[in-house]
Write a protein that holds these residues in place. Sequence first.
Motif, PDB file in Angstrom:
ATOM      1  N   GLU A  88      51.890  28.141  20.583  1.00 53.70           N
ATOM      2  CA  GLU A  88      52.849  27.116  20.156  1.00 53.70           C
ATOM      3  C   GLU A  88      54.271  27.654  20.005  1.00 53.70           C
ATOM      4  O   GLU A  88      55.204  26.871  19.755  1.00 53.70           O
ATOM      5  CB  GLU A  88      52.402  26.464  18.849  1.00 53.70           C
ATOM      6  CG  GLU A  88      52.140  27.450  17.720  1.00 53.70           C
ATOM      7  CD  GLU A  88      50.677  27.854  17.613  1.00 53.70           C
ATOM      8  OE1 GLU A  88      50.137  28.313  18.642  1.00 53.70           O
ATOM      9  OE2 GLU A  88      50.095  27.717  16.521  1.00 53.70           O
TER      10      GLU A  88
ATOM     11  N   ASN B  54      54.223  25.088  12.327  1.00 56.57           N
ATOM     12  CA  ASN B  54      53.325  24.727  11.229  1.00 56.57           C
ATOM     13  C   ASN B  54      52.166  25.720  11.179  1.00 56.57           C
ATOM     14  O   ASN B  54      51.158  25.554  11.883  1.00 56.57           O
ATOM     15  CB  ASN B  54      52.777  23.302  11.423  1.00 56.57           C
ATOM     16  CG  ASN B  54      53.862  22.257  11.284  1.00 56.57           C
ATOM     17  OD1 ASN B  54      54.669  22.307  10.357  1.00 56.57           O
ATOM     18  ND2 ASN B  54      53.887  21.307  12.213  1.00 56.57           N
ATOM     19  N   PRO B  55      52.294  26.782  10.377  1.00 52.59           N
ATOM     20  CA  PRO B  55      51.227  27.797  10.314  1.00 52.59           C
ATOM     21  C   PRO B  55      49.939  27.218   9.735  1.00 52.59           C
ATOM     22  O   PRO B  55      49.964  26.393   8.815  1.00 52.59           O
ATOM     23  CB  PRO B  55      51.819  28.876   9.411  1.00 52.59           C
ATOM     24  CG  PRO B  55      52.882  28.193   8.613  1.00 52.59           C
ATOM     25  CD  PRO B  55      53.429  27.104   9.489  1.00 52.59           C
ATOM     26  N   SER B  56      48.832  27.678  10.290  1.00 52.58           N
ATOM     27  CA  SER B  56      47.532  27.176   9.866  1.00 52.58           C
ATOM     28  C   SER B  56      46.758  28.163   9.006  1.00 52.58           C
ATOM     29  O   SER B  56      45.737  27.798   8.416  1.00 52.58           O
ATOM     30  CB  SER B  56      46.684  26.826  11.095  1.00 52.58           C
ATOM     31  OG  SER B  56      46.518  27.979  11.917  1.00 52.58           O
ATOM     32  N   ASP B  57      47.221  29.391   8.926  1.00 51.97           N
ATOM     33  CA  ASP B  57      46.545  30.374   8.093  1.00 51.97           C
ATOM     34  C   ASP B  57      47.559  31.347   7.515  1.00 51.97           C
ATOM     35  O   ASP B  57      48.768  31.257   7.778  1.00 51.97           O
ATOM     36  CB  ASP B  57      45.461  31.123   8.885  1.00 51.97           C
ATOM     37  CG  ASP B  57      46.003  31.771  10.149  1.00 51.97           C
ATOM     38  OD1 ASP B  57      47.176  32.216  10.155  1.00 51.97           O
ATOM     39  OD2 ASP B  57      45.258  31.830  11.152  1.00 51.97           O
TER      40      ASP B  57
ATOM     41  N   GLN C 269      49.651  33.473  10.138  1.00 51.13           N
ATOM     42  CA  GLN C 269      50.746  32.752  10.778  1.00 51.13           C
ATOM     43  C   GLN C 269      51.892  32.498   9.808  1.00 51.13           C
ATOM     44  O   GLN C 269      53.064  32.534  10.199  1.00 51.13           O
ATOM     45  CB  GLN C 269      50.234  31.433  11.362  1.00 51.13           C
ATOM     46  CG  GLN C 269      49.370  31.608  12.598  1.00 51.13           C
ATOM     47  CD  GLN C 269      49.063  30.291  13.271  1.00 51.13           C
ATOM     48  OE1 GLN C 269      49.130  29.214  12.662  1.00 51.13           O
ATOM     49  NE2 GLN C 269      48.688  30.358  14.550  1.00 51.13           N
ATOM     50  N   ARG C 270      51.567  32.239   8.546  1.00 51.93           N
ATOM     51  CA  ARG C 270      52.630  32.061   7.553  1.00 51.93           C
ATOM     52  C   ARG C 270      53.444  33.351   7.396  1.00 51.93           C
ATOM     53  O   ARG C 270      54.663  33.306   7.282  1.00 51.93           O
ATOM     54  CB  ARG C 270      52.041  31.613   6.216  1.00 51.93           C
ATOM     55  CG  ARG C 270      51.732  30.138   6.129  1.00 51.93           C
ATOM     56  CD  ARG C 270      51.401  29.703   4.706  1.00 51.93           C
ATOM     57  NE  ARG C 270      50.089  30.228   4.291  1.00 51.93           N
ATOM     58  CZ  ARG C 270      48.944  29.587   4.500  1.00 51.93           C
ATOM     59  NH1 ARG C 270      48.943  28.419   5.117  1.00 51.93           N
ATOM     60  NH2 ARG C 270      47.805  30.109   4.078  1.00 51.93           N
TER      61      ARG C 270
END
Length: 246
Positions: free
Chosen positions: A89, A137-140, A143-144
């Motif tokens: 992404e 938009n991080p999912s975990d 990723q954040r």
Amino acid sequence: MSLIAFVFIFGGTLVGMILRRVLPDHHLRDDSRDVIKLATGLVGTMSALVLGLLVASAKGFYDAQTTEITQISANIVFLDRALALYGTETKEAREVLSNTAEKILDQSWSKNGTRAHRLDTASIGGGVLYDKIQALNPSDELQRSIKSQALSIAVNIGQMCMLMYEQATLVVSKPLLVIMVFWLTVTFVIWGLLAPPNGTVIAVMLASALSASGAILLILEMYSPYEGFIRVADAPLRAALAHLGH
């Protein structure tokens, strides 16, 4: 400017030799020579100090530009690797990053190795890059963490670009150069006044004048690190571009 400085400095020697023939003999007696030599030492010392300070300042400016290019290149590569690790992404953000690096390269160096124009921070896409990363938009937790680091690096790249933009306005102090050339000219006038006008003396004075004006040329060149014959290498940024997108 360095050629003008050479003309004034070496011209001072010729003026001094002419004065040697015109002045009465008692003006150049031993006691007068002692005073003249003391004055020469004072002016020569001031000239040497100012010339050394200007060379050191110009070298510091040049080294700072080299460090900034290397740092921004490393940040670009590191940011691209971080975005690649984030996931697919980030494709648009990586494309914007690649375009940003290309614009920095194009705006800093033209194809023949001289600077095309000043770096335009409004057109290199730093704000777009930041927005692309911010929109992720991080999912975990991983990723954040990557997004946080990526935003920090993007801000750092923008700051470095702004710093390069502002530093492009810096130039060597022309009044200081004029005063230094005046001091050097006075020194050479006195040397020409005291020295016998023969071929060896003229050759030595010519070499000395070339050396002094050459130092002025180095100062001016290092204060223009993206043009002329003393340029900041674009190799780090080109190497960074070669690694992007992989």
